[in-house]
Enzyme design. Structure first.
Site, PDB file in Angstrom:
ATOM      1  N   GLU A 166       0.814  -1.254   0.123  1.00 54.82           N
ATOM      2  CA  GLU A 166       0.055   0.104   0.068  1.00 54.82           C
ATOM      3  C   GLU A 166       0.707   1.295   0.097  1.00 54.82           C
ATOM      4  O   GLU A 166       0.821   2.087   0.822  1.00 54.82           O
ATOM      5  CB  GLU A 166      -1.026  -0.085   1.145  1.00 54.82           C
ATOM      6  CG  GLU A 166      -1.962  -1.215   1.283  1.00 54.82           C
ATOM      7  CD  GLU A 166      -3.229  -1.068   2.167  1.00 54.82           C
ATOM      8  OE1 GLU A 166      -2.880  -0.067   3.041  1.00 54.82           O
ATOM      9  OE2 GLU A 166      -4.006  -1.856   2.188  1.00 54.82           O
ATOM     10  N   GLU A 353      -5.407  -8.686   0.595  1.00 52.29           N
ATOM     11  CA  GLU A 353      -5.984  -8.431   1.882  1.00 52.29           C
ATOM     12  C   GLU A 353      -7.634  -8.331   1.530  1.00 52.29           C
ATOM     13  O   GLU A 353      -7.879  -7.630   0.442  1.00 52.29           O
ATOM     14  CB  GLU A 353      -5.653  -7.191   2.551  1.00 52.29           C
ATOM     15  CG  GLU A 353      -4.315  -7.507   3.188  1.00 52.29           C
ATOM     16  CD  GLU A 353      -3.808  -6.198   4.005  1.00 52.29           C
ATOM     17  OE1 GLU A 353      -4.489  -5.348   4.255  1.00 52.29           O
ATOM     18  OE2 GLU A 353      -2.706  -5.861   3.766  1.00 52.29           O
ATOM     19  N   TRP A 400      -7.472 -10.862   5.647  1.00 51.75           N
ATOM     20  CA  TRP A 400      -7.053 -10.117   6.474  1.00 51.75           C
ATOM     21  C   TRP A 400      -7.860 -10.059   7.788  1.00 51.75           C
ATOM     22  O   TRP A 400      -9.136  -9.599   7.364  1.00 51.75           O
ATOM     23  CB  TRP A 400      -6.764  -8.469   6.006  1.00 51.75           C
ATOM     24  CG  TRP A 400      -6.111  -7.783   7.010  1.00 51.75           C
ATOM     25  CD1 TRP A 400      -6.676  -6.981   8.154  1.00 51.75           C
ATOM     26  CD2 TRP A 400      -4.707  -7.682   7.505  1.00 51.75           C
ATOM     27  NE1 TRP A 400      -5.867  -6.564   9.043  1.00 51.75           N
ATOM     28  CE2 TRP A 400      -4.430  -6.854   8.533  1.00 51.75           C
ATOM     29  CE3 TRP A 400      -3.680  -7.972   6.805  1.00 51.75           C
ATOM     30  CZ2 TRP A 400      -3.267  -6.655   9.168  1.00 51.75           C
ATOM     31  CZ3 TRP A 400      -2.297  -7.998   7.059  1.00 51.75           C
ATOM     32  CH2 TRP A 400      -2.082  -7.142   8.430  1.00 51.75           C
ATOM     33  N   GLU A 407      -3.920  -2.431  15.060  1.00 52.27           N
ATOM     34  CA  GLU A 407      -4.673  -1.882  14.002  1.00 52.27           C
ATOM     35  C   GLU A 407      -4.250  -0.322  13.813  1.00 52.27           C
ATOM     36  O   GLU A 407      -5.053   0.698  13.494  1.00 52.27           O
ATOM     37  CB  GLU A 407      -6.029  -1.914  14.012  1.00 52.27           C
ATOM     38  CG  GLU A 407      -6.859  -1.475  12.851  1.00 52.27           C
ATOM     39  CD  GLU A 407      -6.136  -1.670  11.466  1.00 52.27           C
ATOM     40  OE1 GLU A 407      -5.969  -2.966  11.071  1.00 52.27           O
ATOM     41  OE2 GLU A 407      -5.946  -0.803  10.649  1.00 52.27           O
ATOM     42  N   TRP A 408      -2.915  -0.110  13.610  1.00 53.13           N
ATOM     43  CA  TRP A 408      -2.419   1.301  13.328  1.00 53.13           C
ATOM     44  C   TRP A 408      -2.835   2.432  14.403  1.00 53.13           C
ATOM     45  O   TRP A 408      -2.807   2.418  15.674  1.00 53.13           O
ATOM     46  CB  TRP A 408      -2.365   1.605  11.909  1.00 53.13           C
ATOM     47  CG  TRP A 408      -1.676   0.450  11.098  1.00 53.13           C
ATOM     48  CD1 TRP A 408      -2.498  -0.659  10.307  1.00 53.13           C
ATOM     49  CD2 TRP A 408      -0.399  -0.089  11.146  1.00 53.13           C
ATOM     50  NE1 TRP A 408      -1.646  -1.414   9.815  1.00 53.13           N
ATOM     51  CE2 TRP A 408      -0.352  -1.150  10.236  1.00 53.13           C
ATOM     52  CE3 TRP A 408       0.854   0.442  11.678  1.00 53.13           C
ATOM     53  CZ2 TRP A 408       0.899  -1.648   9.857  1.00 53.13           C
ATOM     54  CZ3 TRP A 408       1.913  -0.355  11.560  1.00 53.13           C
ATOM     55  CH2 TRP A 408       1.784  -1.337  10.679  1.00 53.13           C
TER      56      TRP A 408
HETATM   57  N1  LIG Z   1      -7.306  -0.503   8.177  1.00 50.11           N
HETATM   58  N2  LIG Z   1      -7.206  -1.700   8.172  1.00 50.11           N
HETATM   59  C1  LIG Z   1      -7.125  -3.202   7.856  1.00 50.11           C
HETATM   60  C2  LIG Z   1      -5.793  -3.263   7.248  1.00 50.11           C
HETATM   61  C3  LIG Z   1      -4.359  -2.982   7.918  1.00 50.11           C
HETATM   62  O1  LIG Z   1      -4.231  -3.501   9.082  1.00 50.11           O
HETATM   63  C4  LIG Z   1      -3.196  -3.615   6.942  1.00 50.11           C
HETATM   64  O2  LIG Z   1      -1.994  -3.330   7.668  1.00 50.11           O
HETATM   65  C5  LIG Z   1      -3.082  -2.590   5.741  1.00 50.11           C
HETATM   66  O3  LIG Z   1      -2.384  -3.625   4.905  1.00 50.11           O
HETATM   67  C6  LIG Z   1      -4.458  -2.271   5.003  1.00 50.11           C
HETATM   68  O4  LIG Z   1      -5.198  -1.439   5.725  1.00 50.11           O
HETATM   69  C7  LIG Z   1      -5.605  -2.582   5.730  1.00 50.11           C
END
Ligand SMILES: N#[N+]C[C@@H]1[C@@H](O)[C@H](O)[C@@H](O)[C@@H]2O[C@H]12
Length: 448
Positions: A166, A353, A400, A407-408
């Site tokens: 991404e 994903e 995914w 989750e970032w």
């Molecule tokens: N947000 N969301 C879920 C998922 C994220 O956890 C992944 O690391 C990314 O590659 C993509 O954004 C999708």
């Protein structure tokens, strides 16, 4: 017996990434990365969560692989923590990091599970960020050195390689909007980052070819099918611009060797166009074996005079959504697959994903009944089946995600896994959706 039978050799897998599940953020010689730094700054992440421990996969990987084996999942997409291999991003190798991935990948293979390895899933060594990160063209060369090391060490073991995950998110969320690491807010720099990431992709593909390795290599793009909010020509144009912003700005250089003219014109008019040396384009366009796509939802777009720089804004519809607030729109995946097939020469596609976050609860019997996730997955897979039936060259699907994970910016608030993780004790609970997915794999298709 399946009602929707997928092709005999269809790849059924699950996906994760290093920073989101490994933990051991400062163990065994691993260097600091930009997410270690970004999450250490209060306010950046929901409740200041971080990946210091995450799912502790670094120590629990054998147990996690046993779950894959139990479910009959025989394809696993993982990513490599660059700073675990090169703590500074280049130069001295951290042998303990190499050994971890050797054990992980060899254990997968010993269980008949095919690894698909992503070289970069957002966790840049902090030392490289200290010199400008992806905005510094020199980092391109360090990425190539890292890839060359990985190909030499793992090239004969790993049959599927993904250079980047991404690049749109890497550049726009990390360098334009600042909501991801490294937290920079500079749109023009973000476009320069996007170019440098794509250049590094092309150089690594070229390197892979030169090493005469026998696997397949590609890139993963997050793609948003864009639809106009109304039939007004302004909304139609806004949807096209949004398609250019998210999709074509990356698809066209990689698959056509040039940036989309409408977006170049728009960025030039806005004084946002970065340095895009013509000699880079042939490298970026180095032929790939497959295109990885991450699909979650669609965009419904309207013209918005006040929206900078695109004059296009997303419209939130009153339709069913996931816990991320993303509309559940399976047909968007069908439309995207056909869009790619028609506009990019029938390129081979891996869905790297697709999945959904929902507010999963462990019931009094210790079970997670996630019928909503099964519905989401089943409906999206039906659209994949429909696209394949139309002749679209889709070769696989990685769900995914395998585990609930970091989750970032949302931290641990969002659960995408088909395996529940209790972060208080690192227990794993196999959700109903995981058993369902195991049946899909066993039947090579869907029952309904
Ligand atoms: N947000 N969301 C879920 C998922 C994220 O956890 C992944 O690391 C990314 O590659 C993509 O954004 C999708």
């Amino acid at each position: 017996m399946a009602k929707y039978n997928f092709p005999k050799d269809f790849i059924w897998g699950v996906a994760t990434s290093s920073y989101q599940i490994e933990g051991a953020y400062n163990e065994d010689g691993k260097g600091e990365n930009i997410w270690d730094r970004f999450t250490s700054i209060p306010g950046n992440i929901y409740k200041n969560h971080n990946g210091n421990v995450a799912c502790d996969h670094y120590h629990l990987y054998e147990k996690d692989i046993e779950i894959l084996e139990q479910l009959g999942i025989n394809n696993y997409r993982l990513s490599i923590s660059w700073a675990r291999i090169f703590p500074k991003g280049y130069g001295e190798v951290n042998q303990k990091g190499v050994e971890f991935y050797k054990k992980l990948i060899n254990t997968l293979i010993s269980k008949g599970i095919q690894p698909a390895v992503t070289l970069y899933h957002w966790d840049l060594p902090q030392h490289l960020q200290d010199m400008g990160g992806w905005a510094n063209r020199k980092v391109v060369d360090y990425f190539v050195e890292y890839a060359e090391f990985m190909f030499k060490e793992f090239g004969d073991l790993v049959p599927i390689w993904i250079t980047h995950n991404e690049p749109w998110v890497v550049s726009m969320l990390g360098y334009a909007w600042g909501i991801h690491a490294p937290g920079i807010k500079d749109y023009k720099m973000a476009l320069q980052v996007a170019h440098n990431v794509l250049l590094s992709h092309g150089k690594v593909v070229r390197l892979y070819r030169s090493m005469d390795l026998k696997g397949k290599i590609g890139i993963t793009l997050n793609l948003l099918t864009s639809y106009p909010y109304t039939n007004d020509e302004k909304d139609i144009l806004a949807a096209k611009i949004n398609d250019g912003f998210v999709n074509r700005w990356f698809l066209d250089p990689v698959l056509k060797g040039k940036y989309p003219e409408d977006m170049v014109k728009l960025y030039r008019e806005q004084n946002l166009l970065p340095e895009l040396p013509e000699e880079d384009m042939e490298i970026i366009n180095e032929k790939i074996d497959f295109l990885g796509i991450n699909y979650y939802t669609r965009s419904v777009v309207k013209y918005d005079e006040a929206s900078y720089p695109l004059k296009a804004s997303g419209v939130e519809l009153d339709n069913p959504k996931t816990d991320m607030g993303w509309e559940i729109y399976p047909k968007g995946l069908y439309d995207m697959l056909n869009y790619l097939h028609q506009n990019y020469d029938g390129i081979e596609i891996l869905i790297t994903e697709n999945g959904a976050a929902f507010n999963d609860i462990v019931n009094s019997n210790g079970r997670v009944i996630d019928d909503y996730r099964i519905f989401y997955l089943n409906e999206h897979l039906k659209e994949v089946y429909r696209a394949i039936s139309d002749g679209v060259n889709v070769k696989g699907y990685y769900l995914w995600s395998f585990l609930d994970n970091f989750e970032w910016a949302e931290g641990y608030a969002k659960r995408f896994g088909i395996v529940y993780v209790d972060y208080t004790n690192q227990n794993r609970i196999i959700k109903d959706s995981a058993y369902w997915y195991g049946d899909v794999i066993k039947n090579n298709g869907l029952k309904e």
